[in-house]
Design a protein around this motif. Sequence first.
Motif, short mmCIF file in Angstrom:
data_model
loop_
_atom_site.label_atom_id
_atom_site.label_comp_id
_atom_site.label_asym_id
_atom_site.label_seq_id
_atom_site.Cartn_x
_atom_site.Cartn_y
_atom_site.Cartn_z
N LEU A 137 77.54 8.11 194.40
CA LEU A 137 78.96 7.84 194.65
C LEU A 137 79.74 9.15 194.60
O LEU A 137 79.50 9.99 193.73
CB LEU A 137 79.51 6.89 193.58
N ASP A 138 80.66 9.31 195.52
CA ASP A 138 81.46 10.52 195.56
C ASP A 138 82.90 10.14 195.93
O ASP A 138 83.15 8.99 196.32
CB ASP A 138 80.89 11.49 196.61
N ALA A 139 83.82 11.06 195.76
CA ALA A 139 85.20 10.84 196.21
C ALA A 139 85.86 12.21 196.25
O ALA A 139 85.33 13.16 195.65
CB ALA A 139 85.96 9.94 195.23
N ASP A 140 86.99 12.32 196.95
CA ASP A 140 87.57 13.67 197.04
C ASP A 140 88.19 14.06 195.70
O ASP A 140 88.51 13.23 194.87
CB ASP A 140 88.48 13.84 198.27
N ILE A 141 88.29 15.37 195.50
CA ILE A 141 88.66 15.92 194.19
C ILE A 141 90.02 15.44 193.70
O ILE A 141 90.18 15.14 192.52
CB ILE A 141 88.54 17.48 194.18
N VAL A 142 91.00 15.31 194.61
CA VAL A 142 92.34 14.90 194.17
C VAL A 142 92.29 13.46 193.65
O VAL A 142 92.82 13.14 192.59
CB VAL A 142 93.37 15.05 195.32
N GLU A 143 91.57 12.61 194.38
CA GLU A 143 91.48 11.21 193.92
C GLU A 143 90.71 11.13 192.59
O GLU A 143 91.10 10.39 191.69
CB GLU A 143 90.79 10.35 195.00
N ARG A 144 89.66 11.92 192.46
CA ARG A 144 88.90 11.90 191.21
C ARG A 144 89.78 12.38 190.05
O ARG A 144 89.75 11.82 188.96
CB ARG A 144 87.64 12.76 191.34
N GLY A 145 90.58 13.41 190.31
CA GLY A 145 91.50 13.94 189.29
C GLY A 145 92.50 12.88 188.87
O GLY A 145 92.75 12.67 187.68
N LYS A 146 93.05 12.17 189.85
CA LYS A 146 94.07 11.14 189.55
C LYS A 146 93.46 10.01 188.72
O LYS A 146 94.07 9.50 187.80
CB LYS A 146 94.65 10.58 190.85
N GLU A 185 97.77 12.65 176.05
CA GLU A 185 98.61 13.53 176.86
C GLU A 185 97.74 14.36 177.80
O GLU A 185 96.73 14.91 177.35
CB GLU A 185 99.36 14.50 175.94
N ALA A 186 98.11 14.43 179.07
CA ALA A 186 97.34 15.29 179.97
C ALA A 186 98.17 15.64 181.19
O ALA A 186 98.97 14.83 181.66
CB ALA A 186 96.06 14.57 180.41
N GLU A 187 98.01 16.87 181.67
CA GLU A 187 98.66 17.30 182.91
C GLU A 187 97.67 17.03 184.04
O GLU A 187 96.47 17.33 183.89
CB GLU A 187 98.90 18.81 182.88
N LEU A 188 98.18 16.52 185.18
CA LEU A 188 97.27 16.25 186.30
C LEU A 188 96.53 17.52 186.73
O LEU A 188 95.31 17.50 186.94
CB LEU A 188 98.05 15.64 187.47
N SER A 189 97.27 18.64 186.80
CA SER A 189 96.64 19.89 187.28
C SER A 189 95.53 20.34 186.32
O SER A 189 94.48 20.81 186.73
CB SER A 189 97.67 20.99 187.45
N GLU A 190 95.77 20.14 184.99
CA GLU A 190 94.74 20.50 183.99
C GLU A 190 93.52 19.60 184.13
O GLU A 190 92.38 20.04 183.99
CB GLU A 190 95.31 20.34 182.57
N THR A 191 93.79 18.31 184.38
CA THR A 191 92.69 17.35 184.52
C THR A 191 91.83 17.74 185.73
O THR A 191 90.60 17.74 185.64
CB THR A 191 93.25 15.92 184.68
N VAL A 192 92.49 18.09 186.85
CA VAL A 192 91.74 18.47 188.05
C VAL A 192 90.93 19.74 187.77
O VAL A 192 89.74 19.83 188.13
CB VAL A 192 92.69 18.69 189.26
N LYS A 193 91.54 20.68 187.04
CA LYS A 193 90.84 21.93 186.72
C LYS A 193 89.59 21.64 185.86
O LYS A 193 88.51 22.18 186.10
CB LYS A 193 91.79 22.87 185.97
N GLY A 194 89.77 20.75 184.88
CA GLY A 194 88.64 20.37 184.00
C GLY A 194 87.51 19.76 184.81
O GLY A 194 86.32 20.02 184.56
N ILE A 195 87.86 18.94 185.79
CA ILE A 195 86.85 18.28 186.63
C ILE A 195 86.13 19.33 187.48
O ILE A 195 84.90 19.29 187.62
CB ILE A 195 87.50 17.21 187.53
N GLU A 196 86.88 20.26 188.03
CA GLU A 196 86.26 21.30 188.86
C GLU A 196 85.27 22.13 188.04
O GLU A 196 84.18 22.46 188.51
CB GLU A 196 87.33 22.20 189.49
N GLU A 197 85.67 22.43 186.79
CA GLU A 197 84.76 23.20 185.92
C GLU A 197 83.49 22.42 185.64
O GLU A 197 82.38 22.95 185.69
CB GLU A 197 85.44 23.49 184.57
N ARG A 198 83.67 21.11 185.33
CA ARG A 198 82.48 20.30 185.02
C ARG A 198 81.60 20.12 186.25
O ARG A 198 80.38 20.16 186.15
CB ARG A 198 82.90 18.93 184.47
#
Length: 227
Positions: free
Chosen positions: A147-156, A168-181
Amino acid sequence: MQIIAIDGPVGAGKSTIAKLLAGRLGYAYIDTGAMYRAIGWKAYTTEAPISEGSLEKLCDSTRLDIELTDSQQRVIVDGKDITDEIRTPEISRMSSVVSAYASVRRYLVKLQRDTGISWAKRYGGVIAEGRDMGTVVFPDAAFKFYLDADIVERGKRRWKELQDKGMEAELSETVKGIEERDANDKGREIDPLRKAEGAIIIDTTGLSVEEVVEEMLRKIKGKSFEN
Ligand code: DC
């Protein structure tokens, strides 16, 4: 008994979908990411040095139990239920870090195979969800899904999960954390995340979990009917 493997990156919807699919088929469900989180949690809380030798000792001296209660997987480390504690951003990061070590993977792959086979016998089938289910842990699985999905949707999705838990979480931080993982999980030398041979690939972007589950059931029933 049937084993169904589901792999994919963070936020592709694997856990929710695996749970629903298990419910529909009456199978057990194994969330193997929770097991990496358990080792990450122990390394984090005991401040263990992050090295092959130290993590090997940590695994050898850890009792990790997973239990199914009302179709909900509980994770117990050395007798303590840590199911809720392993869902924080720090433990997400730590689980990805420790998952790159051979000693950790050796320990968990064996535990996952033993648990998967024993639960599949008991429940008639098991849905195993993670990063290397179709490639390493259950290469002979009856069905392998990626299963896959685009990064913005996964971040959201991940951001919303954290919000729903009151974190508490910032969307941009969450996306960054996902990209790192993603980079860690796909780039590590041992058993990186990749599509298994013969895997059925589903892009879940824009699809509801129910739509994905229906699509998977169609594939499973279609194939079972062919045989
Ligand atoms: O699925 P999850 O986000 O709970 O997984 C946490 C981490 O564990 C993930 O970043 C990579 C690792 N993992 C793994 O290496 N192999 C698996 N089968 C499952 C998870």
